[in-house]
Design an enzyme around this catalytic site. Structure first.
Site, short mmCIF file in Angstrom:
data_model
loop_
_atom_site.label_atom_id
_atom_site.label_comp_id
_atom_site.label_asym_id
_atom_site.label_seq_id
_atom_site.Cartn_x
_atom_site.Cartn_y
_atom_site.Cartn_z
N ARG A 128 10.11 -38.40 8.56
CA ARG A 128 10.00 -39.80 8.36
C ARG A 128 11.40 -40.52 7.94
NH1 ARG A 128 3.78 -39.51 8.86
NH2 ARG A 128 4.29 -40.58 10.79
N GLN A 133 12.55 -42.34 13.91
CA GLN A 133 11.14 -43.17 14.54
C GLN A 133 10.43 -42.86 15.53
OE1 GLN A 133 12.13 -47.18 12.31
NE2 GLN A 133 10.60 -47.29 11.05
N ASP A 136 9.35 -40.07 16.90
CA ASP A 136 8.10 -40.03 15.85
C ASP A 136 6.68 -40.06 16.63
OD1 ASP A 136 6.03 -39.86 13.74
OD2 ASP A 136 7.06 -40.74 12.23
N SER A 139 3.06 -41.05 14.63
CA SER A 139 3.07 -42.14 14.73
C SER A 139 2.70 -42.63 15.63
CB SER A 139 4.52 -42.75 14.23
OG SER A 139 4.91 -43.24 13.24
N TYR A 236 4.83 -38.96 2.63
CA TYR A 236 3.18 -38.71 2.95
C TYR A 236 2.05 -38.57 1.26
CZ TYR A 236 4.04 -37.06 7.16
OH TYR A 236 4.76 -36.58 8.61
P1 NAD Z 1 -1.23 -40.21 7.12
O1 NAD Z 1 -2.38 -39.66 8.52
O2 NAD Z 1 -1.03 -38.74 6.58
O3 NAD Z 1 -2.17 -40.67 5.87
C1 NAD Z 1 -3.03 -41.96 6.69
C2 NAD Z 1 -3.56 -42.85 5.10
O4 NAD Z 1 -4.09 -42.18 4.21
C3 NAD Z 1 -2.04 -42.55 4.89
O5 NAD Z 1 -1.25 -44.10 4.40
C4 NAD Z 1 -2.72 -41.86 3.09
O6 NAD Z 1 -1.80 -42.90 1.68
C5 NAD Z 1 -3.77 -42.25 2.88
N1 NAD Z 1 -4.40 -41.48 2.16
C6 NAD Z 1 -4.21 -40.06 1.46
N2 NAD Z 1 -4.79 -39.85 0.76
C7 NAD Z 1 -6.10 -40.83 0.84
C8 NAD Z 1 -6.85 -40.41 -0.36
N3 NAD Z 1 -7.42 -39.63 -1.23
N4 NAD Z 1 -7.42 -41.91 -0.74
C9 NAD Z 1 -6.82 -43.18 0.52
N5 NAD Z 1 -5.83 -43.08 0.76
C10 NAD Z 1 -5.08 -41.46 1.20
O7 NAD Z 1 0.19 -40.89 6.71
P2 NAD Z 1 0.82 -42.23 7.57
O8 NAD Z 1 0.08 -42.24 9.06
O9 NAD Z 1 1.44 -40.55 8.88
O10 NAD Z 1 2.36 -42.57 7.14
C11 NAD Z 1 2.55 -41.26 6.53
C12 NAD Z 1 4.12 -42.51 5.67
O11 NAD Z 1 4.86 -42.38 6.52
C13 NAD Z 1 3.64 -43.98 5.75
O12 NAD Z 1 4.01 -44.08 4.47
C14 NAD Z 1 4.20 -44.91 6.60
O13 NAD Z 1 4.64 -45.79 6.13
C15 NAD Z 1 5.40 -43.79 6.46
N6 NAD Z 1 6.18 -44.10 7.99
C16 NAD Z 1 7.81 -43.59 8.29
C17 NAD Z 1 8.49 -43.44 9.06
C18 NAD Z 1 9.30 -43.69 9.30
O14 NAD Z 1 10.27 -43.88 8.36
N7 NAD Z 1 9.90 -43.16 10.28
C19 NAD Z 1 7.12 -43.41 10.38
C20 NAD Z 1 5.45 -43.12 10.72
C21 NAD Z 1 5.19 -43.31 9.28
#
Ligand code: NAD
Length: 389
Positions: A128, A133, A136, A139, A236
């Site tokens: 990530r 991006q 991805d 995403s 994550y």
């Molecule tokens: P994910 O699909 O792994 O999880 C979804 C959400 O569930 C996350 O926000 C996580 O914190 C939450 N979660 C996990 N366990 C939990 C619990 N017990 N109770 C409540 N919530 C809980 O996450 P994602 O959507 O793939 O995103 C992961 C991270 O990556 C985020 O920080 C996002 O901002 C980041 N991200 C960065 C980029 C980038 O910079 N290229 C791109 C996409 C996402």
């Protein structure tokens, strides 16, 4: 070099890994693109549109794959005995395979790629980082899944999302609670807000609180010393402690019974989804409430979710536990997925040699490359495959 695109054959998979737009750009790189007949059907792309974009339409998987140096897929190709066609064995030795290969659930397959001399890249492992991006896939697909979840919740719900003041009386707005505010959850919040619902959300990562608020929703969550460090270096969420889960359950029990709609999106990378909504919490919800569990593929956030099914509980709560939420919005999901794969290949394209050059020292390549030249090269899976052997 020939790039083959197969018709996806896993149940319920309607997406496709290229679109006419990306076929044009791939041919522009010097590739011959072979698309299996009917590959675009689920995403409303007829063979004729692929052909008009410059693709060769192949009558079957073997014809598409013959001589291919690159294979694009959405889901892992079917192996021997997995379906009517053994796609895996038809992939030529030495080919580069790019797709969401579901390796966390099926690590044994990594060894199969190595044994067949396939250089496999699992796009769900993409780091990530800013540079990655536009490639991805998690995403792009999660964003659409979050949107689709809210639309299906609105369809299932017997009342309205917005408040309606009519001559016959007022209809109250729906209360929507989003569990997990990552990419899917934030889109779910935005979509539910656009539809006029009252929205609140929870997450464990500290950054999520402000993101939830910035979309006009209320943050509801347990904040402890543990949540300050609940995010891994990769962005994550970590798996939370027993003590945190107990405190979260108390807060959820209070919160959930007041909601009309729950959108469950919480995941922890590479593990089964955390169980956040218990059977007792569902039993305390009002009849007609709706739970949409997009974490169903990883087991679901709700204890009563049956992956792949719609369940109605004795107290009248519907739980939609469909698998593959991005596949439920296949046209948009294919368009974004196809661009992600195109961007990945273009970033590692040797213009002179007109072939991919996946530099092993590159951070993105290190993240996604499972196998190279017949060996398992991904550190996480090298261990797992050795253990399986
Ligand atoms: P994910 O699909 O792994 O999880 C979804 C959400 O569930 C996350 O926000 C996580 O914190 C939450 N979660 C996990 N366990 C939990 C619990 N017990 N109770 C409540 N919530 C809980 O996450 P994602 O959507 O793939 O995103 C992961 C991270 O990556 C985020 O920080 C996002 O901002 C980041 N991200 C960065 C980029 C980038 O910079 N290229 C791109 C996409 C996402």
């Amino acid at each position: 070099m020939r790039l083959a695109v197969l018709k996806e054959r896993r149940p319920g998979e309607a997406r496709v890994a290229v679109t006419p737009e990306t076929v044009k750009k791939l041919t522009g790189l010097g590739l011959t693109v072979a698309v299996e007949t009917g590959a675009g059907e689920g995403a409303s792309i007829p063979d004729a549109e692929f052909a008009a974009a410059g693709a060769e339409i192949a009558p079957d998987p073997a014809a598409a794959l013959a001589g291919a140096g690159i294979v694009f897929c959405v889901r892992a190709p079917l192996g021997p005995g997995e379906g009517d066609v053994d796609q895996l064995s038809a992939i030529p030795h030495g080919a580069l395979l790019v797709g969401t290969l579901n390796v966390w659930e099926d690590p044994g397959r990594v060894k199969a790629y190595a044994e067949r001399g396939i250089d496999a890249c699992a796009m769900e492992l993409l780091p990530r980082i800013t540079r990655a991006q536009s490639m991805d896939v998690l995403s792009s697909q999660a964003n659409l899944a979050g949107y689709r979840a809210v639309i299906e919740a609105a369809m299932e719900y017997g009342r309205s999302f917005p408040m309606m003041m009519t001559a016959a009386g007022t209809v109250a707005p729906a209360s929507v609670f989003v569990i997990g505010a990552g990419v899917a959850g934030l889109q779910a919040i935005a979509t539910a807000r656009r539809l006029g619902a009252r929205v609140s959300a929870t997450d464990v990562r500290p950054a999520a609180k402000e993101e939830i608020r910035s979309l006009g929703a209320t943050f509801v969550g347990v904040e402890t010393e543990e949540t300050r460090t609940a995010q891994t270096a990769g962005g994550y969420a970590k798996e939370m402690s027993e003590e945190f889960r107990r405190r979260q359950a108390e807060l959820m029990a209070e919160t959930v019974k007041k909601q009309d709609i729950l959108i469950c999106t919480a995941l922890t990378m590479g593990r089964t989804a955390p169980k956040i909504i218990s059977a007792e919490m569902v039993a305390a919800m009002k009849p007609g409430s709706v739970i949409v569990d997009i974490a169903a593929d990883a087991g679901g956030n709700c204890a009563l979710t049956k992956p792949g099914e719609r369940v109605v509980t004795p107290n009248g709560v519907s739980i939609l536990g469909w698998r593959n939420w991005p596949g439920r919005i296949p046209v948009a999901a294919s368009a974004l997925y196809a661009r992600n794969l195109l961007t990945f290949l273009t970033a590692f394209w040797d213009k002179e040699a007109k072939r991919p050059n996946l530099k092993p020292e590159d951070e993105i390549v290190q993240g996604v490359a499972l196998t190279r030249g017949g060996a398992v090269v991904h550190p996480q899976f090298a261990d797992k495959t050795a253990a399986a052997a």
